[in-house]
Write a protein that holds these residues in place. Sequence first.
Motif, PDB file in Angstrom:
ATOM      1  N   ASP A 243    -116.339  -2.269   7.006  1.00 15.85           N
ATOM      2  CA  ASP A 243    -115.193  -1.141   6.249  1.00 15.85           C
ATOM      3  C   ASP A 243    -114.973   0.022   7.068  1.00 15.85           C
ATOM      4  O   ASP A 243    -114.191   0.979   6.096  1.00 15.85           O
ATOM      5  CB  ASP A 243    -115.739  -0.801   5.152  1.00 15.85           C
ATOM      6  N   ALA A 244    -115.001  -0.176   8.051  1.00 16.21           N
ATOM      7  CA  ALA A 244    -114.006   1.603   8.501  1.00 16.21           C
ATOM      8  C   ALA A 244    -112.802   0.962   9.072  1.00 16.21           C
ATOM      9  O   ALA A 244    -112.245   2.142  10.039  1.00 16.21           O
ATOM     10  CB  ALA A 244    -114.907   2.190   8.900  1.00 16.21           C
ATOM     11  N   GLY A 245    -112.432  -0.117   9.314  1.00 12.68           N
ATOM     12  CA  GLY A 245    -110.886  -0.113  10.192  1.00 12.68           C
ATOM     13  C   GLY A 245    -110.199   0.154   9.586  1.00 12.68           C
ATOM     14  O   GLY A 245    -109.501   0.275   8.800  1.00 12.68           O
ATOM     15  N   PRO A 246    -108.687  -0.175  10.685  1.00 14.69           N
ATOM     16  CA  PRO A 246    -107.058   0.532  10.346  1.00 14.69           C
ATOM     17  C   PRO A 246    -106.591   0.195   8.480  1.00 14.69           C
ATOM     18  O   PRO A 246    -107.162  -1.436   8.710  1.00 14.69           O
ATOM     19  CB  PRO A 246    -106.360   0.044  10.778  1.00 14.69           C
ATOM     20  N   ILE A 247    -106.233   1.040   7.732  1.00 11.91           N
ATOM     21  CA  ILE A 247    -106.216  -0.070   6.998  1.00 11.91           C
ATOM     22  C   ILE A 247    -104.928  -0.435   6.530  1.00 11.91           C
ATOM     23  O   ILE A 247    -103.826   0.432   6.652  1.00 11.91           O
ATOM     24  CB  ILE A 247    -107.100   1.496   5.246  1.00 11.91           C
ATOM     25  N   ILE A 248    -104.626  -1.418   5.796  1.00 13.16           N
ATOM     26  CA  ILE A 248    -102.990  -2.655   6.257  1.00 13.16           C
ATOM     27  C   ILE A 248    -102.980  -1.727   4.276  1.00 13.16           C
ATOM     28  O   ILE A 248    -101.425  -1.090   4.596  1.00 13.16           O
ATOM     29  CB  ILE A 248    -103.260  -3.759   6.603  1.00 13.16           C
ATOM     30  N   GLU A 249    -103.512  -2.138   3.382  1.00 16.47           N
ATOM     31  CA  GLU A 249    -103.312  -2.248   1.794  1.00 16.47           C
ATOM     32  C   GLU A 249    -103.669  -1.500   1.205  1.00 16.47           C
ATOM     33  O   GLU A 249    -105.122  -2.452   0.722  1.00 16.47           O
ATOM     34  CB  GLU A 249    -102.357  -3.270   1.735  1.00 16.47           C
ATOM     35  N   GLN A 250    -103.906  -1.162  -0.222  1.00 18.84           N
ATOM     36  CA  GLN A 250    -104.257  -0.898  -1.170  1.00 18.84           C
ATOM     37  C   GLN A 250    -103.978  -0.902  -2.053  1.00 18.84           C
ATOM     38  O   GLN A 250    -102.669  -0.199  -1.967  1.00 18.84           O
ATOM     39  CB  GLN A 250    -105.392   0.029  -0.794  1.00 18.84           C
ATOM     40  N   ASP A 251    -104.709  -1.310  -3.781  1.00 17.37           N
ATOM     41  CA  ASP A 251    -104.146  -0.957  -4.782  1.00 17.37           C
ATOM     42  C   ASP A 251    -104.797  -1.054  -6.071  1.00 17.37           C
ATOM     43  O   ASP A 251    -107.064  -0.653  -4.949  1.00 17.37           O
ATOM     44  CB  ASP A 251    -103.651  -2.332  -5.426  1.00 17.37           C
ATOM     45  N   VAL A 252    -105.167   0.047  -7.464  1.00 11.59           N
ATOM     46  CA  VAL A 252    -105.616   0.337  -7.972  1.00 11.59           C
ATOM     47  C   VAL A 252    -105.409  -0.228  -9.660  1.00 11.59           C
ATOM     48  O   VAL A 252    -104.121  -0.558 -10.037  1.00 11.59           O
ATOM     49  CB  VAL A 252    -105.703   1.953  -8.039  1.00 11.59           C
ATOM     50  N   GLN A 253    -106.388  -0.480 -10.219  1.00 12.29           N
ATOM     51  CA  GLN A 253    -105.983  -0.293 -11.915  1.00 12.29           C
ATOM     52  C   GLN A 253    -107.091   0.252 -12.951  1.00 12.29           C
ATOM     53  O   GLN A 253    -108.264   1.043 -11.895  1.00 12.29           O
ATOM     54  CB  GLN A 253    -106.660  -1.904 -12.515  1.00 12.29           C
ATOM     55  N   ARG A 254    -106.954   0.901 -13.464  1.00 14.58           N
ATOM     56  CA  ARG A 254    -107.580   1.818 -14.519  1.00 14.58           C
ATOM     57  C   ARG A 254    -109.093   1.007 -14.782  1.00 14.58           C
ATOM     58  O   ARG A 254    -108.920   0.265 -15.568  1.00 14.58           O
ATOM     59  CB  ARG A 254    -106.809   2.463 -15.515  1.00 14.58           C
ATOM     60  N   VAL A 255    -109.801   1.436 -15.584  1.00 14.60           N
ATOM     61  CA  VAL A 255    -110.782   1.128 -15.816  1.00 14.60           C
ATOM     62  C   VAL A 255    -111.870   1.879 -16.962  1.00 14.60           C
ATOM     63  O   VAL A 255    -111.220   3.397 -16.739  1.00 14.60           O
ATOM     64  CB  VAL A 255    -112.318   0.832 -15.311  1.00 14.60           C
ATOM     65  N   ILE A 271    -106.785  -7.764  -8.388  1.00 15.98           N
ATOM     66  CA  ILE A 271    -106.562  -6.893  -7.073  1.00 15.98           C
ATOM     67  C   ILE A 271    -106.437  -7.134  -6.185  1.00 15.98           C
ATOM     68  O   ILE A 271    -105.953  -7.350  -5.082  1.00 15.98           O
ATOM     69  CB  ILE A 271    -106.632  -5.254  -7.452  1.00 15.98           C
ATOM     70  N   GLU A 272    -108.148  -7.711  -5.637  1.00 17.01           N
ATOM     71  CA  GLU A 272    -108.023  -8.118  -4.557  1.00 17.01           C
ATOM     72  C   GLU A 272    -107.891  -9.796  -4.183  1.00 17.01           C
ATOM     73  O   GLU A 272    -107.096  -9.300  -2.509  1.00 17.01           O
ATOM     74  CB  GLU A 272    -109.512  -9.101  -4.299  1.00 17.01           C
ATOM     75  N   ARG A 273    -106.648 -10.185  -4.614  1.00 16.95           N
ATOM     76  CA  ARG A 273    -105.974 -11.426  -4.320  1.00 16.95           C
ATOM     77  C   ARG A 273    -104.488 -10.924  -3.716  1.00 16.95           C
ATOM     78  O   ARG A 273    -103.722 -11.021  -2.800  1.00 16.95           O
ATOM     79  CB  ARG A 273    -106.025 -12.288  -5.273  1.00 16.95           C
ATOM     80  N   ILE A 274    -104.064  -9.707  -5.364  1.00 15.95           N
ATOM     81  CA  ILE A 274    -102.628  -9.192  -3.867  1.00 15.95           C
ATOM     82  C   ILE A 274    -102.404  -8.676  -3.350  1.00 15.95           C
ATOM     83  O   ILE A 274    -102.113  -8.539  -2.365  1.00 15.95           O
ATOM     84  CB  ILE A 274    -102.582  -8.004  -5.794  1.00 15.95           C
ATOM     85  N   VAL A 275    -104.207  -7.937  -2.438  1.00 10.30           N
ATOM     86  CA  VAL A 275    -104.031  -6.755  -1.998  1.00 10.30           C
ATOM     87  C   VAL A 275    -104.096  -7.666  -0.523  1.00 10.30           C
ATOM     88  O   VAL A 275    -103.644  -7.573   0.792  1.00 10.30           O
ATOM     89  CB  VAL A 275    -104.894  -5.294  -2.173  1.00 10.30           C
TER      90      VAL A 275
END
Length: 299
Positions: A243-255, A271-275
Amino acid sequence: MEAANVNHSVRRESELSNRARMLISCPDQPGIVAAVSQFLFEYGANIVQSDQYTMDPEGGMFFIRIEFDLAELAGRVETLRADFAVVAEKFTMDWSLSLASKKKRVAIFVSKEDHALLELLWHWRAGDLNADIAMVISNHDDMRSLVEPFGIPYHHIPVTAATKAEAEQRQLEVIGDNVDTIVLARYMQIVSPTFIKHYANRIINIHHSFLPAFVGGKPYAQAHNRGVKIIGATAHYVTDELDAGPIIEQDVQRVSHRDNVEDLKRIGRHIERIVLARAVSWHVEDRIIVYNNKTVVFN
């Protein structure tokens, strides 16, 4: 609706038949853009899109993505590559040239959760994912009934701790030379360094947390125990380090404190689906340059 999708696909393929994409990274210095543009001009190419980025303008790195049209491209691409190598050597470029008409062939790896897989299949069927899904490989047989109606081959290759090496060898045999990119769509197995070396910067994983927070297993439980107010998902290239490879995309949502672990999982699946869909789309359209353990994404 199906006829409309077919017509759209045929029209798109016709438009891309003479289009190429070039990705370049090199030490920053004056004259790079001018040299590339002049080279393409002399070949008779028409640049239709150009994006560039300089990392640390003083002595840093330069990155550029160029799309161009060139008549009779397929018959001229090898000569173009050979001639451009002279320009590339002058500027110490790391570069690639790909044909937009040649879709990348993708293998999707999945376990028992279907949300990330289905998102990719829906995008592919709608013509929004410009790739060929060559196959789906799973360590379980659960997803077969979802995949086969799409006309995509499904391969069930069980994996246990005792048979992991043999299973990976079987996976490589099934993939053969027929796949450009591998997508781990919630494939709940750690991929070995031996496997990764065959597909450097071509294995995309979706991790169900906002990395670098909560690496490894059960990240939603980790997040709940920590009392976070934002959860996220991260699509990244797979490397030997978990889980430390180059990051391509991220997104978040408030909880909030009212959300239990199951709530976080439910929110996180969206979130996972979209990202993951974004990351795979950008990869197959040659919009990503990997530099060290980072990415430059021309989206």
